[in-house]
Motif scaffolding. Structure first.
Motif, PDB file in Angstrom:
ATOM      1  N   ASP A   1      -0.542  10.310   5.640  1.00 19.43           N
ATOM      2  CA  ASP A   1      -0.435   9.325   6.723  1.00 19.43           C
ATOM      3  C   ASP A   1       0.581   9.762   7.762  1.00 19.43           C
ATOM      4  O   ASP A   1       0.360   9.612   8.968  1.00 19.43           O
ATOM      5  CB  ASP A   1      -0.009   7.959   6.159  1.00 19.43           C
ATOM      6  CG  ASP A   1      -0.992   7.428   5.136  1.00 19.43           C
ATOM      7  OD1 ASP A   1      -2.199   7.378   5.455  1.00 19.43           O
ATOM      8  OD2 ASP A   1      -0.565   7.061   4.022  1.00 19.43           O
TER       9      ASP A   1
ATOM     10  N   LYS B   1       6.805   2.690  -2.852  1.00 22.92           N
ATOM     11  CA  LYS B   1       5.414   2.817  -2.418  1.00 22.92           C
ATOM     12  C   LYS B   1       5.247   4.022  -1.477  1.00 22.92           C
ATOM     13  O   LYS B   1       4.599   3.952  -0.440  1.00 22.92           O
ATOM     14  CB  LYS B   1       4.921   1.534  -1.738  1.00 22.92           C
ATOM     15  CG  LYS B   1       4.831   0.341  -2.669  1.00 22.92           C
ATOM     16  CD  LYS B   1       3.838   0.592  -3.793  1.00 22.92           C
ATOM     17  CE  LYS B   1       3.785  -0.568  -4.778  1.00 22.92           C
ATOM     18  NZ  LYS B   1       2.896  -0.274  -5.937  1.00 22.92           N
TER      19      LYS B   1
ATOM     20  N   SER C   1      -4.245   6.376  10.461  1.00 18.46           N
ATOM     21  CA  SER C   1      -3.248   5.770   9.573  1.00 18.46           C
ATOM     22  C   SER C   1      -2.276   4.894  10.347  1.00 18.46           C
ATOM     23  O   SER C   1      -1.836   3.849   9.855  1.00 18.46           O
ATOM     24  CB  SER C   1      -2.464   6.859   8.824  1.00 18.46           C
ATOM     25  OG  SER C   1      -3.295   7.572   7.945  1.00 18.46           O
TER      26      SER C   1
ATOM     27  N   LEU D   1       2.178   4.806   1.014  1.00 17.59           N
ATOM     28  CA  LEU D   1       2.258   5.584   2.251  1.00 17.59           C
ATOM     29  C   LEU D   1       2.462   7.041   1.864  1.00 17.59           C
ATOM     30  O   LEU D   1       3.424   7.374   1.156  1.00 17.59           O
ATOM     31  CB  LEU D   1       3.429   5.084   3.108  1.00 17.59           C
ATOM     32  CG  LEU D   1       3.499   5.553   4.562  1.00 17.59           C
ATOM     33  CD1 LEU D   1       2.325   5.015   5.369  1.00 17.59           C
ATOM     34  CD2 LEU D   1       4.822   5.105   5.189  1.00 17.59           C
TER      35      LEU D   1
ATOM     36  N   LYS E   1      -1.894   1.335   8.935  1.00 14.57           N
ATOM     37  CA  LYS E   1      -0.632   1.098   8.225  1.00 14.57           C
ATOM     38  C   LYS E   1       0.530   0.974   9.210  1.00 14.57           C
ATOM     39  O   LYS E   1       1.642   1.421   8.949  1.00 14.57           O
ATOM     40  CB  LYS E   1      -0.373   2.228   7.227  1.00 14.57           C
ATOM     41  CG  LYS E   1      -1.484   2.400   6.193  1.00 14.57           C
ATOM     42  CD  LYS E   1      -1.182   3.511   5.210  1.00 14.57           C
ATOM     43  CE  LYS E   1      -2.316   3.678   4.193  1.00 14.57           C
ATOM     44  NZ  LYS E   1      -2.030   4.744   3.202  1.00 14.57           N
ATOM     45  N   GLU E   2       0.243   0.355  10.351  1.00 16.44           N
ATOM     46  CA  GLU E   2       1.228   0.285  11.433  1.00 16.44           C
ATOM     47  C   GLU E   2       2.539  -0.359  10.989  1.00 16.44           C
ATOM     48  O   GLU E   2       3.625   0.100  11.356  1.00 16.44           O
ATOM     49  CB  GLU E   2       0.656  -0.487  12.623  1.00 16.44           C
ATOM     50  CG  GLU E   2       1.606  -0.530  13.809  1.00 16.44           C
ATOM     51  CD  GLU E   2       1.017  -1.274  14.987  1.00 16.44           C
ATOM     52  OE1 GLU E   2       1.711  -1.358  16.016  1.00 16.44           O
ATOM     53  OE2 GLU E   2      -0.122  -1.776  14.885  1.00 16.44           O
ATOM     54  N   GLN E   3       2.444  -1.425  10.176  1.00 18.79           N
ATOM     55  CA  GLN E   3       3.657  -2.130   9.768  1.00 18.79           C
ATOM     56  C   GLN E   3       4.575  -1.234   8.937  1.00 18.79           C
ATOM     57  O   GLN E   3       5.783  -1.164   9.187  1.00 18.79           O
ATOM     58  CB  GLN E   3       3.299  -3.394   8.975  1.00 18.79           C
ATOM     59  CG  GLN E   3       4.508  -4.283   8.691  1.00 18.79           C
ATOM     60  CD  GLN E   3       4.113  -5.587   8.032  1.00 18.79           C
ATOM     61  OE1 GLN E   3       2.932  -5.875   7.860  1.00 18.79           O
ATOM     62  NE2 GLN E   3       5.100  -6.390   7.663  1.00 18.79           N
ATOM     63  N   ARG E   4       3.998  -0.518   7.962  1.00 17.71           N
ATOM     64  CA  ARG E   4       4.801   0.374   7.117  1.00 17.71           C
ATOM     65  C   ARG E   4       5.404   1.509   7.924  1.00 17.71           C
ATOM     66  O   ARG E   4       6.582   1.852   7.753  1.00 17.71           O
ATOM     67  CB  ARG E   4       3.922   0.978   5.999  1.00 17.71           C
ATOM     68  CG  ARG E   4       3.494   0.034   4.903  1.00 17.71           C
ATOM     69  CD  ARG E   4       4.636  -0.394   3.990  1.00 17.71           C
ATOM     70  NE  ARG E   4       5.494   0.689   3.539  1.00 17.71           N
ATOM     71  CZ  ARG E   4       5.221   1.512   2.522  1.00 17.71           C
ATOM     72  NH1 ARG E   4       4.085   1.386   1.851  1.00 17.71           N
ATOM     73  NH2 ARG E   4       6.082   2.437   2.163  1.00 17.71           N
TER      74      ARG E   4
ATOM     75  N   GLU F   1       0.825  -1.198   0.000  1.00 16.83           N
ATOM     76  CA  GLU F   1       0.000   0.000   0.000  1.00 16.83           C
ATOM     77  C   GLU F   1       0.865   1.256   0.000  1.00 16.83           C
ATOM     78  O   GLU F   1       1.958   1.286   0.569  1.00 16.83           O
ATOM     79  CB  GLU F   1      -0.935  -0.001   1.217  1.00 16.83           C
ATOM     80  CG  GLU F   1      -0.216  -0.059   2.549  1.00 16.83           C
ATOM     81  CD  GLU F   1      -1.153  -0.324   3.709  1.00 16.83           C
ATOM     82  OE1 GLU F   1      -2.337  -0.048   3.556  1.00 16.83           O
ATOM     83  OE2 GLU F   1      -0.681  -0.799   4.744  1.00 16.83           O
TER      84      GLU F   1
END
Length: 209
Positions: free
Chosen positions: A68, A47, A188, A5, A192-195, A3
């Motif tokens: 984000d 990304k 966000s 960011l 999108k915690e991992q990114r 995804e």
């Protein structure tokens, strides 16, 4: 992990320092990146989508969720008090907020006039000192105010102190140290915690070297 960011970035010196930090953290950013006049730049390989904004607006973009994450100066966060997560002190763009004026100039003891583009920071600081002041909001050339009699003191960002010196002003009090911070939109950060956590980890390794 695929995804996009979206990252809000301030134009100017902070932008250049932040890009260098991201490159050191292993992000592949083209060298001509700094020369682009685009306000939105997509880097498909990483990304990442960059949104270029005025430094005072970055926190608003992140708070409102159109970005984000973002990089904002601590001065902006103190002034705007946005509802965002402050994730990491990037230790770049060092400066500080200070009270300055003309040495030996008369001051209205009842309610000195303070010119600044940081009215909330200034009001809070003088309230803590137990001083009643009148705040005059300006957007630029703050150093001019005491020279023309508009205000007796100013509250402004100081980097080297050269601008104060060249305009015959001196620093009276230091309010707060300022560096740039990595911030995140609250929703966000969950989605999108991992990114976001990966970026924090990679940047932290560089900062703590």
């Amino acid at each position: 992990m695929n995804e996009m960011l979206t990252m809000a970035m301030p134009k100017g010196r902070i932008f250049e320092e932040a890009l260098e930090l991201l490159r050191q953290a292993g992000y592949s950013l083209p060298q001509e990146f700094e020369d682009s006049r685009k306000l939105i730049i997509d880097l498909e390989d990483e990304k990442l989508r960059f949104m270029l904004a005025k430094p005072m607006d970055v926190a608003t973009y992140v708070e409102q969720g159109v970005a984000d994450i973002g990089i904002a100066g601590k001065d902006v966060l103190l002034e705007e008090e946005p509802d965002v997560y402050e994730l990491l002190d990037l230790h770049i763009s060092h400066c500080y907020l200070a009270v300055a004026g003309v040495l030996g100039s008369a001051i209205n003891e009842a309610a000195p006039k303070i010119a600044t583009k940081y009215p909330n920071v200034a009001s809070h600081y003088f309230r803590e000192q137990g001083e009643q002041v009148e705040i005059i909001k300006l957007n630029g050339s703050i150093e001019l105010a005491p020279l023309i009699g508009l205000a007796e003191r100013i509250v402004d960002i100081v980097s080297t102190g050269q601008t104060l010196k060249e305009n015959g002003l001196v620093e009276f009090e230091r309010i707060a140290e300022v560096t740039s911070r990595l911030i995140a939109n609250r929703a966000s950060y969950r989605l999108k915690e991992q990114r976001i956590s990966e970026m924090v980890e990679r940047l932290s390794k560089i900062i703590n070297k």
